[in-house]
Motif scaffolding. Structure first.
Motif, PDB file in Angstrom:
ATOM      1  N   THR B  25       3.406   5.690   3.377  1.00 29.42           N
ATOM      2  CA  THR B  25       2.087   5.057   3.286  1.00 29.42           C
ATOM      3  C   THR B  25       1.935   4.343   1.934  1.00 29.42           C
ATOM      4  O   THR B  25       2.668   4.625   0.982  1.00 29.42           O
ATOM      5  CB  THR B  25       0.969   6.099   3.470  1.00 29.42           C
ATOM      6  OG1 THR B  25       1.221   7.190   2.583  1.00 29.42           O
ATOM      7  CG2 THR B  25       0.919   6.604   4.902  1.00 29.42           C
ATOM      8  N   ARG B  26       0.964   3.390   1.899  1.00 28.74           N
ATOM      9  CA  ARG B  26       0.836   2.485   0.746  1.00 28.74           C
ATOM     10  C   ARG B  26       0.755   3.218  -0.592  1.00 28.74           C
ATOM     11  O   ARG B  26       1.391   2.842  -1.559  1.00 28.74           O
ATOM     12  CB  ARG B  26      -0.402   1.600   0.926  1.00 28.74           C
ATOM     13  CG  ARG B  26      -0.078   0.371   1.753  1.00 28.74           C
ATOM     14  CD  ARG B  26      -1.291  -0.472   2.002  1.00 28.74           C
ATOM     15  NE  ARG B  26      -0.986  -1.391   3.103  1.00 28.74           N
ATOM     16  CZ  ARG B  26      -1.865  -1.854   3.957  1.00 28.74           C
ATOM     17  NH1 ARG B  26      -3.128  -1.504   3.859  1.00 28.74           N
ATOM     18  NH2 ARG B  26      -1.500  -2.677   4.916  1.00 28.74           N
ATOM     19  N   SER B  27      -0.071   4.257  -0.639  1.00 26.79           N
ATOM     20  CA  SER B  27      -0.230   4.970  -1.915  1.00 26.79           C
ATOM     21  C   SER B  27       0.800   6.078  -2.074  1.00 26.79           C
ATOM     22  O   SER B  27       0.768   6.832  -3.049  1.00 26.79           O
ATOM     23  CB  SER B  27      -1.638   5.566  -2.016  1.00 26.79           C
ATOM     24  OG  SER B  27      -2.594   4.547  -1.873  1.00 26.79           O
ATOM     25  N   GLY B  28       1.671   6.202  -1.098  1.00 23.04           N
ATOM     26  CA  GLY B  28       2.758   7.173  -1.207  1.00 23.04           C
ATOM     27  C   GLY B  28       2.370   8.604  -0.905  1.00 23.04           C
ATOM     28  O   GLY B  28       3.119   9.536  -1.205  1.00 23.04           O
ATOM     29  N   TYR B  29       1.153   8.821  -0.318  1.00 26.81           N
ATOM     30  CA  TYR B  29       0.712  10.199  -0.056  1.00 26.81           C
ATOM     31  C   TYR B  29       1.460  10.838   1.116  1.00 26.81           C
ATOM     32  O   TYR B  29       1.627  12.044   1.180  1.00 26.81           O
ATOM     33  CB  TYR B  29      -0.785  10.231   0.269  1.00 26.81           C
ATOM     34  CG  TYR B  29      -1.698   9.793  -0.851  1.00 26.81           C
ATOM     35  CD1 TYR B  29      -1.376  10.047  -2.187  1.00 26.81           C
ATOM     36  CD2 TYR B  29      -2.905   9.156  -0.573  1.00 26.81           C
ATOM     37  CE1 TYR B  29      -2.217   9.638  -3.201  1.00 26.81           C
ATOM     38  CE2 TYR B  29      -3.761   8.761  -1.591  1.00 26.81           C
ATOM     39  CZ  TYR B  29      -3.405   9.003  -2.902  1.00 26.81           C
ATOM     40  OH  TYR B  29      -4.245   8.613  -3.908  1.00 26.81           O
ATOM     41  N   THR B  55       4.144  15.276   3.733  1.00 23.41           N
ATOM     42  CA  THR B  55       3.987  14.869   2.336  1.00 23.41           C
ATOM     43  C   THR B  55       5.352  14.359   1.850  1.00 23.41           C
ATOM     44  O   THR B  55       6.374  14.611   2.505  1.00 23.41           O
ATOM     45  CB  THR B  55       3.585  16.066   1.456  1.00 23.41           C
ATOM     46  OG1 THR B  55       4.662  17.020   1.501  1.00 23.41           O
ATOM     47  CG2 THR B  55       2.298  16.724   1.944  1.00 23.41           C
ATOM     48  N   GLU B 114      -6.434  10.247   7.206  1.00 20.81           N
ATOM     49  CA  GLU B 114      -7.475  10.740   6.305  1.00 20.81           C
ATOM     50  C   GLU B 114      -7.446  12.262   6.327  1.00 20.81           C
ATOM     51  O   GLU B 114      -7.477  12.879   7.395  1.00 20.81           O
ATOM     52  CB  GLU B 114      -8.864  10.293   6.794  1.00 20.81           C
ATOM     53  CG  GLU B 114      -9.147   8.819   6.601  1.00 20.81           C
ATOM     54  CD  GLU B 114     -10.527   8.454   7.124  1.00 20.81           C
ATOM     55  OE1 GLU B 114     -10.581   7.953   8.272  1.00 20.81           O
ATOM     56  OE2 GLU B 114     -11.515   8.687   6.418  1.00 20.81           O
ATOM     57  N   ARG B 118      -8.759  12.197   1.117  1.00 19.20           N
ATOM     58  CA  ARG B 118      -7.643  11.316   0.753  1.00 19.20           C
ATOM     59  C   ARG B 118      -7.318  10.445   1.962  1.00 19.20           C
ATOM     60  O   ARG B 118      -7.147  10.954   3.069  1.00 19.20           O
ATOM     61  CB  ARG B 118      -6.443  12.183   0.368  1.00 19.20           C
ATOM     62  CG  ARG B 118      -5.259  11.401  -0.119  1.00 19.20           C
ATOM     63  CD  ARG B 118      -4.211  12.333  -0.671  1.00 19.20           C
ATOM     64  NE  ARG B 118      -4.496  12.685  -2.060  1.00 19.20           N
ATOM     65  CZ  ARG B 118      -3.623  13.310  -2.850  1.00 19.20           C
ATOM     66  NH1 ARG B 118      -2.459  13.680  -2.366  1.00 19.20           N
ATOM     67  NH2 ARG B 118      -3.923  13.581  -4.078  1.00 19.20           N
ATOM     68  N   ARG B 119      -7.273   9.125   1.742  1.00 19.81           N
ATOM     69  CA  ARG B 119      -7.037   8.203   2.867  1.00 19.81           C
ATOM     70  C   ARG B 119      -5.885   7.281   2.485  1.00 19.81           C
ATOM     71  O   ARG B 119      -5.835   6.749   1.380  1.00 19.81           O
ATOM     72  CB  ARG B 119      -8.326   7.383   3.085  1.00 19.81           C
ATOM     73  CG  ARG B 119      -8.250   6.361   4.190  1.00 19.81           C
ATOM     74  CD  ARG B 119      -9.523   5.504   4.125  1.00 19.81           C
ATOM     75  NE  ARG B 119      -9.341   4.240   4.816  1.00 19.81           N
ATOM     76  CZ  ARG B 119      -9.814   3.987   6.023  1.00 19.81           C
ATOM     77  NH1 ARG B 119     -10.494   4.897   6.672  1.00 19.81           N
ATOM     78  NH2 ARG B 119      -9.603   2.810   6.585  1.00 19.81           N
ATOM     79  N   ASP B 120      -4.967   7.101   3.393  1.00 20.93           N
ATOM     80  CA  ASP B 120      -3.827   6.228   3.114  1.00 20.93           C
ATOM     81  C   ASP B 120      -3.377   5.555   4.414  1.00 20.93           C
ATOM     82  O   ASP B 120      -3.622   6.064   5.509  1.00 20.93           O
ATOM     83  CB  ASP B 120      -2.671   7.037   2.505  1.00 20.93           C
ATOM     84  CG  ASP B 120      -1.788   6.177   1.601  1.00 20.93           C
ATOM     85  OD1 ASP B 120      -2.021   4.948   1.546  1.00 20.93           O
ATOM     86  OD2 ASP B 120      -0.876   6.738   0.970  1.00 20.93           O
ATOM     87  N   THR B 121      -2.739   4.396   4.266  1.00 22.69           N
ATOM     88  CA  THR B 121      -2.343   3.598   5.430  1.00 22.69           C
ATOM     89  C   THR B 121      -0.839   3.350   5.408  1.00 22.69           C
ATOM     90  O   THR B 121      -0.287   2.965   4.374  1.00 22.69           O
ATOM     91  CB  THR B 121      -3.065   2.225   5.398  1.00 22.69           C
ATOM     92  OG1 THR B 121      -4.466   2.479   5.362  1.00 22.69           O
ATOM     93  CG2 THR B 121      -2.746   1.399   6.633  1.00 22.69           C
TER      94      THR B 121
END
Lengths: 433, 128
Positions: B25-29, B55, B114, B118-121
């Motif tokens: 995901t974009r933010s790496g989460y 993760t 989500e 914390r939300r990530d794509t």
């Protein structure tokens, strides 16, 4: 002199190279990925007909015979002059060769063929029906098509001795609907105010009784229509020969122009983006910027169709579906949204012979006109034309594609007795015409 | 020089538009991978997937709210269906129902995850 020869040789070489690249016609020159597409388009890739679990009699031969009789029965209309075969004529690929269907009046859109339609998750140009049986009900009550009402049809089946007998053998006991206070002469939710009012005055239970018979009429019609499947065309024989590496045979089947047309069809013209699979349709909804019928507002297409199919009591999730699990993924996960404005369901390209004019309103007199439309790619009147760039093909290239499309005509796999009105002896059902 | 550029372009485009069974995901989460019930994935058949969400350390992420959209970026259109995550199967697995692809070519599936604020794509890329 030598300079002139050099010049002629250079021009000849350029022409030869251009000819090779622009017009490769030999059957053996298909790439691996092209061969995969050809195989996918071939009728031999058509899977067995998927079951319709929402229709318990979909595979029942007696139901198909019953549906066969009803399909050709002109008593199934308000004026007793219109049958399903009026617009879906077996002689015209189960279509009518008219811009718009003509029953009692003039229908709203071009008549789609029934050939191969059992494979589609959606019916009609706008997909407002999600099964063949549910689709078959709609024209019966359309004032411009059969013009009847569901009370009339239920009583008609009940009063015809042969139909009653076959109906009860398939579905169990059938009411006589002879209490006119409960079951008036004409009643239904669609039609003139008197018919509508009579329907509204019936009890919910009685309306449900009538709806069950009405739905079963659709189910036997669908059992018959499921049998109408296209067979092998010249194109399929060509692909078979190519896949067998029998190029000599392949070149006797297709002309150079047809090979060129096929090559354009799957490459530069991008036709297989939507006209893919063995029936040459993805059965999806696309806005291709087709102009509206002269004097009419643009057709909103799927954006209205999706609203209608979700509200339809005869859909896959409704009370008249025979699937106890209501497993209806297409309807459950149906998409909505602005992309569907002006979008129409991709038609099959098999068996187009005799079905002109084309388009959802019959706006195109010839296949050539349809191809010109894609070549020009005009702005859509409503919504967004998915074909964003004009194809820019030459007249000769468009003619080649048309020549290829004409190789997709085939006899049906359907036995000939199904293609004519039933005769005495074919089934136990009486002659109706 | 031209040959080098063409080689680079082909290499880049095959990297950009190639199928990947896992994505970050974009933010790496989160790491996303999937398993399709329809194998190989072909056109015009509605089917389901199981999404796996972990993760970066490889721990399964359960209890997340997961939604999906997507389409064919080169064709400028979306998915032909509205697929939905219907079941949290536990251990980082989610049932994704109602996928269908109606054209051959490059598709992207945008997965929004989500959990606990914390939300990530992430983008799942596939060539059909």
């Amino acid at each position: 002199m030598s300079k002139a020869i050099k010049m002629i040789a250079t021009i000849a070489a350029i022409l030869a190279i251009t000819w090779f690249y622009v017009n490769p016609t030999d059957a053996g020159s298909w790439t691996k990925s092209e061969l995969r597409i050809l195989e996918e388009l071939s009728i031999y890739s058509l899977p067995p007909l998927p079951p319709d679990v929402s229709n318990a009699v979909a595979q029942n031969i007696d139901a198909a015979r019953f549906g066969h009789s009803l399909f050709f029965d002109k008593r199934m209309s308000a004026n007793r002059l219109v049958s399903c075969a009026t617009c879906h004529s077996p002689e015209k690929q189960f279509s009518d060769g008219l811009p718009k269907g003509r029953g009692i009046g003039l229908s709203d859109r071009n008549t789609r063929t029934i050939v191969g339609s059992a494979y589609s998750p959606w019916q009609y140009w706008d997909g407002r029906k999600d099964s063949q049986w549910s689709q078959a009900l709609s024209p019966l009550e359309d004032p411009d098509e059969h013009g009847g009402n569901r009370m009339y049809y239920a009583r008609f089946i009940s009063e015809d001795p042969e139909y009653r007998r076959v109906y009860e053998s398939l579905f169990g006991s059938l009411s006589h609907f002879n209490d006119k206070k409960r079951f008036p002469d004409a009643a239904g939710p669609i039609g003139n105010p008197a018919v509508f009012s009579a329907w509204e005055n019936m009890t919910t239970k009685d309306r449900h009784m009538v709806n069950i018979v009405f739905a079963n009429i659709g189910k036997v019609l669908a059992a018959y229509q499921r049998l109408i499947i296209p067979g092998e065309s010249k194109f399929d024989y060509y692909v078979e020969a190519v896949l067998q590496n029998n190029n000599d045979k392949a070149e006797t089947i297709f002309t150079k122009q047809e090979i060129r047309g096929l090559r354009l069809f799957i490459n530069e013209a991008k036709c297989t983006d939507c006209h893919n699979g063995p029936l040459f349709t993805n059965n999806e909804f696309h806005n291709t910027g087709n102009l509206s019928f002269p004097g009419e507002m643009p057709d909103r297409g799927r954006i209205n169709g999706v609203r209608k199919v979700l509200a339809d009591p005869f859909n896959c999730l409704g009370p008249y579906s025979d699937d106890p699990t209501r497993n209806c993924p297409e309807l459950t996960f149906v998409r909505k949204g602005a992309e569907l404005i002006g979008a129409m369901r991709t038609p099959t390209l098999r068996n187009l012979e005799g079905t002109a004019p084309f388009g959802h309103k019959g706006q195109f007199q010839t296949l050539g006109q349809v191809l010109e439309q894609y070549n020009d790619s005009p702005l859509a009147m409503i919504g967004h034309n998915e074909v964003e760039n004009p194809l820019g093909l030459s007249t000769s290239e468009l003619e080649s594609i048309e020549a290829f499309l004409n190789t997709l005509n085939s006899p049906l796999t359907t036995s000939p007795e199904w293609l004519n009105p039933p005769r005495l002896g074919i089934s136990s059902i009486a002659v109706l015409q | 020089m031209h040959k080098v550029m063409i080689f680079l372009l082909i290499t880049m485009s095959s990297t950009i538009f190639s199928s990947e069974t896992t994505s970050i995901t974009r933010s790496g989460y989160f790491h996303i991978s999937y398993q399709s019930e329809l194998e190989p994935i072909t056109i015009n058949q509605i089917h389901n997937w199981v999404l796996h969400i972990e993760t970066p350390e490889g721990d399964p992420v359960s209890g997340a709210k997961v939604s999906v959209s997507g389409g064919m970026p080169l064709h400028n259109h979306g998915l032909p269906t509205d697929p939905k995550v219907t079941t949290d199967l536990g251990r980082g697995k989610y049932k994704l129902e109602g996928l269908r692809f109606h054209m051959r070519g490059y598709w992207e599936l945008i997965v929004i995850i989500e959990i606990q604020g914390r939300r990530d794509t992430g983008i799942v890329k596939l060539n059909i």
